[in-house]
Scaffold this motif. Structure first.
Motif, short mmCIF file in Angstrom:
data_model
loop_
_atom_site.label_atom_id
_atom_site.label_comp_id
_atom_site.label_asym_id
_atom_site.label_seq_id
_atom_site.Cartn_x
_atom_site.Cartn_y
_atom_site.Cartn_z
N PRO A 14 0.88 -1.24 -0.08
CA PRO A 14 -0.17 0.13 -0.05
C PRO A 14 0.77 1.27 0.12
O PRO A 14 1.96 1.29 0.74
CB PRO A 14 -0.82 -0.20 1.27
CG PRO A 14 -1.04 -1.69 1.50
CD PRO A 14 0.46 -1.97 1.10
N GLY A 15 0.59 2.15 -0.72
CA GLY A 15 1.31 3.34 -0.79
C GLY A 15 2.33 3.47 -1.97
O GLY A 15 2.71 4.59 -2.61
N GLY A 16 2.38 2.31 -2.74
CA GLY A 16 3.68 1.94 -3.76
C GLY A 16 3.13 2.38 -4.92
O GLY A 16 1.86 2.83 -5.29
N SER A 17 3.78 2.22 -6.12
CA SER A 17 3.36 2.66 -7.51
C SER A 17 3.60 1.46 -8.32
O SER A 17 4.73 0.57 -8.05
CB SER A 17 4.44 3.87 -7.82
OG SER A 17 3.91 4.74 -7.25
N ARG A 67 -4.62 9.76 -8.36
CA ARG A 67 -3.57 8.86 -8.18
C ARG A 67 -3.19 8.11 -9.45
O ARG A 67 -1.91 7.62 -9.44
CB ARG A 67 -4.06 7.79 -7.28
CG ARG A 67 -4.70 8.38 -5.82
CD ARG A 67 -5.10 7.20 -4.78
NE ARG A 67 -6.31 6.47 -5.34
CZ ARG A 67 -6.30 5.18 -5.58
NH1 ARG A 67 -4.96 4.39 -5.37
NH2 ARG A 67 -7.09 4.50 -6.01
N ASN A 84 -0.05 5.40 -8.79
CA ASN A 84 0.40 5.92 -7.54
C ASN A 84 -0.33 5.83 -6.18
O ASN A 84 -1.93 5.68 -6.49
CB ASN A 84 0.76 7.24 -7.66
CG ASN A 84 1.85 7.67 -8.64
OD1 ASN A 84 2.81 6.60 -9.34
ND2 ASN A 84 2.11 8.48 -9.26
N SER A 85 0.13 5.90 -5.19
CA SER A 85 -0.57 5.85 -3.78
C SER A 85 -1.57 4.50 -3.87
O SER A 85 -2.82 4.72 -3.58
CB SER A 85 -1.23 7.16 -3.70
OG SER A 85 -0.42 8.20 -3.35
N LEU A 86 -0.99 3.35 -4.23
CA LEU A 86 -2.00 2.31 -4.37
C LEU A 86 -2.72 2.00 -3.10
O LEU A 86 -1.85 2.00 -1.96
CB LEU A 86 -1.06 0.95 -5.09
CG LEU A 86 -1.08 1.22 -6.53
CD1 LEU A 86 0.01 0.30 -7.09
CD2 LEU A 86 -2.25 0.89 -7.36
N LYS A 87 -3.82 1.39 -3.19
CA LYS A 87 -4.56 1.04 -2.14
C LYS A 87 -4.98 -0.46 -2.25
O LYS A 87 -5.05 -1.16 -3.32
CB LYS A 87 -6.03 1.75 -1.90
CG LYS A 87 -5.62 3.38 -1.85
CD LYS A 87 -7.27 4.14 -1.78
CE LYS A 87 -6.71 5.40 -1.68
NZ LYS A 87 -8.04 6.25 -1.77
N ASP A 90 -7.34 -1.56 -4.93
CA ASP A 90 -6.91 -1.30 -6.27
C ASP A 90 -6.47 -2.79 -6.76
O ASP A 90 -6.46 -2.83 -8.05
CB ASP A 90 -5.76 -0.49 -6.30
CG ASP A 90 -6.05 1.09 -6.14
OD1 ASP A 90 -5.31 1.67 -5.55
OD2 ASP A 90 -7.29 1.48 -6.72
N SER A 116 0.21 -5.60 2.12
CA SER A 116 1.10 -5.71 3.01
C SER A 116 1.72 -6.97 3.53
O SER A 116 2.70 -7.20 4.02
CB SER A 116 1.31 -4.56 4.21
OG SER A 116 0.05 -5.25 4.89
#
Length: 116
Positions: A14-17, A67, A84-87, A90, A116
């Motif tokens: 999470p938060g990655g791209s 995003r 970006n800012s993947l959740k 997604d 995670s």
């Protein structure tokens, strides 16, 4: 027959791209608006983003606005999706197709897993 081949998916925190690519077998890009679509487990396939033939700007689903960025390179016959800012929500198989879709053009997609 047009073939669309998606790539670039994978496992990301999470938060990655990630950057997805879609390569076309023919010069469909010169005449067709394109879109990225996704299908999460147990859900209907949905439109994520679309882009006009000229590629000046994109339109986005509310869930990804701010995003994700869609772009295209008509000379390379390639469509891109910068995520970006993947959740975790997604997480899905991502597909490219024309916009609106042509059911004959669906490829195998590329799996994006946000965990995670």
């Amino acid at each position: 027959q047009v073939q669309l081949v998606e790539s670039g998916g994978g496992l990301v925190q999470p938060g990655g791209s990630l950057r997805l690519s879609c390569a076309a077998s023919r010069s469909i890009f010169s005449i067709a608006p394109m879109g990225w679509y996704r299908q999460a487990p147990g859900k209907e396939r949905e439109l994520v983003a679309s882009i006009a033939t000229g590629g000046a700007s994109g339109n986005y689903a509310d869930s990804v606005k701010g995003r994700f960025t869609i772009s295209r390179d008509n000379a390379k016959r390639t469509l891109y999706l910068q995520m970006n800012s993947l959740k975790p929500e997604d997480t899905a198989v991502y597909y490219c197709n024309t916009y609106p879709v042509n059911k004959n053009y669906w490829g195998k997609g590329t799996l994006v897993t946000v965990s995670s």
